[in-house]
Design an enzyme around this catalytic site. Structure first.
Site, mmCIF file in Angstrom:
data_model
loop_
_atom_site.group_PDB
_atom_site.id
_atom_site.type_symbol
_atom_site.label_atom_id
_atom_site.label_comp_id
_atom_site.label_asym_id
_atom_site.label_seq_id
_atom_site.Cartn_x
_atom_site.Cartn_y
_atom_site.Cartn_z
ATOM 1 N N TYR A 1 0.668 -1.078 -0.190
ATOM 2 C CA TYR A 1 -0.144 -0.018 -0.004
ATOM 3 C C TYR A 1 0.800 1.335 0.075
ATOM 4 C CZ TYR A 1 -4.310 -2.669 1.156
ATOM 5 O OH TYR A 1 -5.382 -3.418 1.317
ATOM 6 N N TYR B 1 -0.885 -9.891 0.463
ATOM 7 C CA TYR B 1 0.303 -9.455 1.442
ATOM 8 C C TYR B 1 0.008 -10.107 2.759
ATOM 9 C CZ TYR B 1 -3.410 -6.216 2.894
ATOM 10 O OH TYR B 1 -4.934 -5.648 3.392
ATOM 11 N N HIS C 1 -7.539 -8.239 -2.709
ATOM 12 C CA HIS C 1 -8.817 -7.567 -2.687
ATOM 13 C C HIS C 1 -8.881 -5.745 -2.943
ATOM 14 C CE1 HIS C 1 -6.849 -6.990 1.684
ATOM 15 N NE2 HIS C 1 -7.313 -5.792 1.450
ATOM 16 N N ARG D 1 -3.399 -11.562 3.623
ATOM 17 C CA ARG D 1 -4.769 -11.235 3.181
ATOM 18 C C ARG D 1 -5.021 -11.665 1.586
ATOM 19 N NH1 ARG D 1 -8.257 -8.059 4.443
ATOM 20 N NH2 ARG D 1 -9.459 -9.945 4.269
ATOM 21 N N HIS E 1 -10.760 -2.449 -1.358
ATOM 22 C CA HIS E 1 -11.629 -1.742 -0.395
ATOM 23 C C HIS E 1 -12.647 -0.815 -1.320
ATOM 24 C CE1 HIS E 1 -8.972 -2.717 2.852
ATOM 25 N NE2 HIS E 1 -8.269 -2.658 1.987
#
Lengths: 208, 262
Positions: free
Chosen positions: B128, B167, B180, B177, B182
């Site tokens: 991120y 990640y 995905h 995770r 959000h």
């Protein structure tokens, strides 16, 4: 067998996660991407009403402030009218006030602030007068579905005592968890609040 | 694995006439909390100290809940729904180019028009762009990882991006995770406010994810998984995934229901 109703089901909530700032407040994530950004300042120079600062923290079950929480607020204007077509009241709209803002907590202190105006009392559909209040929605890592609460104002004692929502809160000792405390600081009106997620002072959260 | 099949097969999505319950107060349908992860879900450790322990106080919706912020195209910039271009500095971001599209509906099957949809994600390596993310996968200089769009008159939205990577995260020592994106969605009233995530069809990390498995209802979990939608892909350019989002249904409004002279 009767006919099936076939309503759809609401999509499951998922935690906003620790990186919620990227999507909703990218400047806090550390970069600049959008031409126009949403913020914690709800007022323009032309908004009607008394300027106030909301200032508070969200506290976890260990007593520690959340430093990665995001709050949104939604409120009526200075005369109690929401800037939305479903508000059918006759109070005057204010085109200079959307009534919504969002803020991330400070990464060190956990402090959350909003610059807004004090809303007016709201007449609901049955004609009842509702004390001035601000709706609050809370999301963060570890919060699986957004939490809904409200802020009322400490200097509205009579209106608060008659408010139909505050009066639903039992035991009554929990009502104080919804009331922001008015102070004046350097000529500015500040309402302070603490949202406790757990513990003896746990804030009242609503299933709205 | 089923992927959003119940929603996609629902014939009412294509009905010309919306289902309109005849009477109401404008309030939203009571939230079915069995469709959502519980606040206190010990398998997702961060929820333990951050979950209320008292019962929620149920409120019949008043004007404070059936209203909510209204957004318009003036709030957005022209590249806000193009994550391939909205942060590009000297080229395109690395990764699989994808189109994500779908509709925002309510529980009656009606499209939710002109509502704000915001989305954010990791880059193709699972990193991120955030000051607090220290995963060793590199930042992509050409990828910001966020965007937004308004739905059209039928509730449709779309955006272009690169497929995010999975990640690791600190829950168990080897928790990952699934990939995905959000989503943050508003709807017409503040009581519809929702944050959720879209996952990708076929991802083997989905059934072992400590966050996803907090959802008690298997179908509700599968409705977060977007199918590959080859028909919506751009040949020789981008694959497509379809993700529909359902917000709470609403009884008819004060306006429709207003007594004359009131």
């Amino acid at each position: 067998m009767p006919q099936p109703l076939n309503y759809l089901k609401e999509t499951a909530s998922q935690t906003a996660g620790p990186y919620v700032h990227i999507g909703l407040i990218p400047a806090m994530a550390g970069f600049d991407i959008f031409e126009k950004n949403f913020s914690n300042v709800l007022v323009t120079p032309n908004t009607q009403g008394e300027r106030i600062t909301l200032e508070g923290k969200v506290i976890d079950g260990s007593g520690t402030p959340l430093r990665d929480v995001l709050l949104e607020i939604w409120q009526a204007n200075a005369v109690g009218r929401y800037n939305h077509p479903a508000d059918r009241s006759t109070s005057a709209p204010d085109e200079e006030f959307r009534g919504w803002g969002r803020a991330g907590s400070d990464f060190e202190s956990g402090l959350v602030t909003f610059e807004t105006i004090k809303p007016g009392a709201i007449i609901d559909k049955t004609g009842r007068k509702n004390a001035p209040h601000i709706d609050v929605w809370i999301v963060a890592r570890g919060i699986n579905i957004g939490l809904n609460t409200r802020l009322y104002f400490s200097d509205q004692e009579a209106a608060n005592a008659a408010d139909p929502v505050l009066n639903l809160v039992e035991p009554a000792v929990r009502r104080k968890t919804l009331i922001a405390k008015r102070t004046e600081r350097a000529g500015k009106v500040v309402y302070s609040f603490t949202i406790n997620l757990q513990g003896p002072e746990e804030t009242v959260f609503f299933d709205v | 694995m089923n992927v959003q099949a119940p929603a996609l097969r629902d014939p009412r999505l294509d009905r010309p006439e919306p289902l309109t319950p005849p009477l109401g107060d404008g309030g939203f349908f009571q939230r079915d909390r069995s469709m959502h992860p519980p606040a206190h879900a010990p398998g997702y450790k961060s929820s333990v100290l951050r979950s209320p322990r008292q019962a929620l106080l149920s409120l019949e919706n008043s004007v404070s809940e059936i209203t909510g912020p209204v957004f318009g195209h003036n709030d957005l910039g022209p590249l806000d729904n193009d994550l391939i271009r909205n942060y590009a500095k000297d080229g395109d971001p690395v990764g699989e180019r994808i189109i994500v599209h779908g509709r925002v509906l309510d529980e009656t099957g009606r499209g939710v028009p002109n509502t704000l949809v915001e989305f954010w994600q990791a880059n193709a390596g699972g990193r991120y762009r955030h000051r607090k993310d220290t995963y060793l996968a590199p930042i992509d200089p050409n990828f910001g990882g966020c965007g937004r769009a308004l739905t059209d008159d039928t509730g449709q939205y779309y955006f272009r991006t690169v497929k995010p990577g999975p990640y690791p995260w600190r829950n168990y020592v080897n928790s990952w995770r699934p990939a995905h994106i959000h989503f943050s969605v508003f709807g017409s009233g503040f009581a519809q406010r929702l944050i959720t995530r879209m996952y990708f069809e076929g991802d083997p990390l989905i059934p072992v994810c400590p966050i996803l498995t907090t959802i008690p209802d298997k179908d509700a979990l599968e409705r977060l998984v977007a199918p590959l939608d080859l028909n919506a892909s751009a040949p020789f350019d981008s694959l497509a995934y379809r993700f529909d989002i359902v917000l709470r249904g609403q009884r008819s409004t004060y306006f429709e229901n207003r007594t004359a002279g009131n």
